[in-house]
Every structure is written in C-alpha cells, then in structure tokens.
Design a protein around this motif. Structure first.
Motif, PDB file in Angstrom:
ATOM      1  N   LEU A  29       0.707  -1.496  -0.188  1.00 37.79           N
ATOM      2  CA  LEU A  29      -0.272   0.187   0.435  1.00 37.79           C
ATOM      3  C   LEU A  29       1.306   0.976   0.246  1.00 37.79           C
ATOM      4  O   LEU A  29       1.814   1.241   0.640  1.00 37.79           O
ATOM      5  CB  LEU A  29      -0.647  -0.109   1.044  1.00 37.79           C
ATOM      6  CG  LEU A  29      -1.877  -0.763   1.283  1.00 37.79           C
ATOM      7  CD1 LEU A  29      -2.403  -0.993   2.629  1.00 37.79           C
ATOM      8  CD2 LEU A  29      -3.041  -1.155   0.183  1.00 37.79           C
ATOM      9  N   LEU A  30       0.201   2.353  -0.271  1.00 40.83           N
ATOM     10  CA  LEU A  30       0.959   3.486  -0.418  1.00 40.83           C
ATOM     11  C   LEU A  30       0.911   4.105   0.719  1.00 40.83           C
ATOM     12  O   LEU A  30      -0.093   3.690   1.348  1.00 40.83           O
ATOM     13  CB  LEU A  30       0.341   4.800  -2.358  1.00 40.83           C
ATOM     14  CG  LEU A  30       0.251   3.765  -2.945  1.00 40.83           C
ATOM     15  CD1 LEU A  30       0.061   4.841  -4.216  1.00 40.83           C
ATOM     16  CD2 LEU A  30       2.346   3.862  -3.270  1.00 40.83           C
TER      17      LEU A  30
ATOM     18  N   ALA B  94       0.518  10.559   0.515  1.00 40.82           N
ATOM     19  CA  ALA B  94       1.235  10.353  -0.197  1.00 40.82           C
ATOM     20  C   ALA B  94       0.891  10.736  -1.977  1.00 40.82           C
ATOM     21  O   ALA B  94       0.092  10.480  -2.053  1.00 40.82           O
ATOM     22  CB  ALA B  94       2.423   9.241  -0.935  1.00 40.82           C
ATOM     23  N   ARG B  95       1.676  11.533  -2.503  1.00 43.19           N
ATOM     24  CA  ARG B  95       1.266  12.201  -3.481  1.00 43.19           C
ATOM     25  C   ARG B  95       2.098  12.415  -4.985  1.00 43.19           C
ATOM     26  O   ARG B  95       3.008  12.630  -4.365  1.00 43.19           O
ATOM     27  CB  ARG B  95       1.081  13.868  -4.055  1.00 43.19           C
ATOM     28  CG  ARG B  95      -0.943  13.558  -2.778  1.00 43.19           C
ATOM     29  CD  ARG B  95      -0.753  15.701  -3.047  1.00 43.19           C
ATOM     30  NE  ARG B  95      -2.297  16.236  -1.833  1.00 43.19           N
ATOM     31  CZ  ARG B  95      -2.688  17.024  -1.560  1.00 43.19           C
ATOM     32  NH1 ARG B  95      -2.381  17.645  -2.922  1.00 43.19           N
ATOM     33  NH2 ARG B  95      -4.016  16.499  -0.997  1.00 43.19           N
ATOM     34  N   ARG B  96       1.444  12.016  -6.072  1.00 47.86           N
ATOM     35  CA  ARG B  96       2.804  12.046  -6.753  1.00 47.86           C
ATOM     36  C   ARG B  96       2.882  12.884  -7.761  1.00 47.86           C
ATOM     37  O   ARG B  96       1.924  13.609  -8.248  1.00 47.86           O
ATOM     38  CB  ARG B  96       1.791  10.669  -8.262  1.00 47.86           C
ATOM     39  CG  ARG B  96       3.264  10.665  -9.550  1.00 47.86           C
ATOM     40  CD  ARG B  96       1.919   9.556 -10.156  1.00 47.86           C
ATOM     41  NE  ARG B  96       2.405   9.588 -11.413  1.00 47.86           N
ATOM     42  CZ  ARG B  96       2.619   9.331 -12.510  1.00 47.86           C
ATOM     43  NH1 ARG B  96       1.050   8.586 -12.940  1.00 47.86           N
ATOM     44  NH2 ARG B  96       2.421   9.239 -13.650  1.00 47.86           N
TER      45      ARG B  96
END
Length: 59
Positions: free
Chosen positions: A44-45, A49-51
C-alpha cells in the motif's frame, strides 16, 4: 480481501480470455495472444503520499 485477485483483461492485448497459469501464484495465461504474465501485490502507498508529475526539481 480475497486470496487471489483475478485480472479483468490481458495487459498486452486487452482480451478477457484469461486462465490461471501453471507457473505458480499470480501467473496468468491469455488465450487470445498466447502470452503469460504474473501479477504481484507490492503493498500500500503511504497515506497522503502524492505523485509529482512536474518532471523535475522545484526552484
């Protein structure tokens, strides 16, 4: 959550003629394009968290 999640289509040709492969857990075979592939759950991320699609460092 299920033990074995099934893909809906082949990642190479997009066809839905898939069957479990003989190579082990997560292996699938496509009857349309005769390719074999394997799916693997990585984890799982982290929450929040954002790309970043900016493509470089911010200045």
């Amino acid at each position: 959550m299920s033990e074995r999640a099934a893909p809906f289509h082949c990642p190479y040709c997009g066809d839905e003629d898939l069957r479990p492969g003989e190579q082990g857990h997560g292996a699938w075979e496509c009857g349309a394009c005769s390719r074999a592939f394997q799916l693997k759950f990585l984890g799982l991320l982290a929450r929040g968290a954002r790309r970043s699609d900016t493509g470089g460092d911010r200045t």
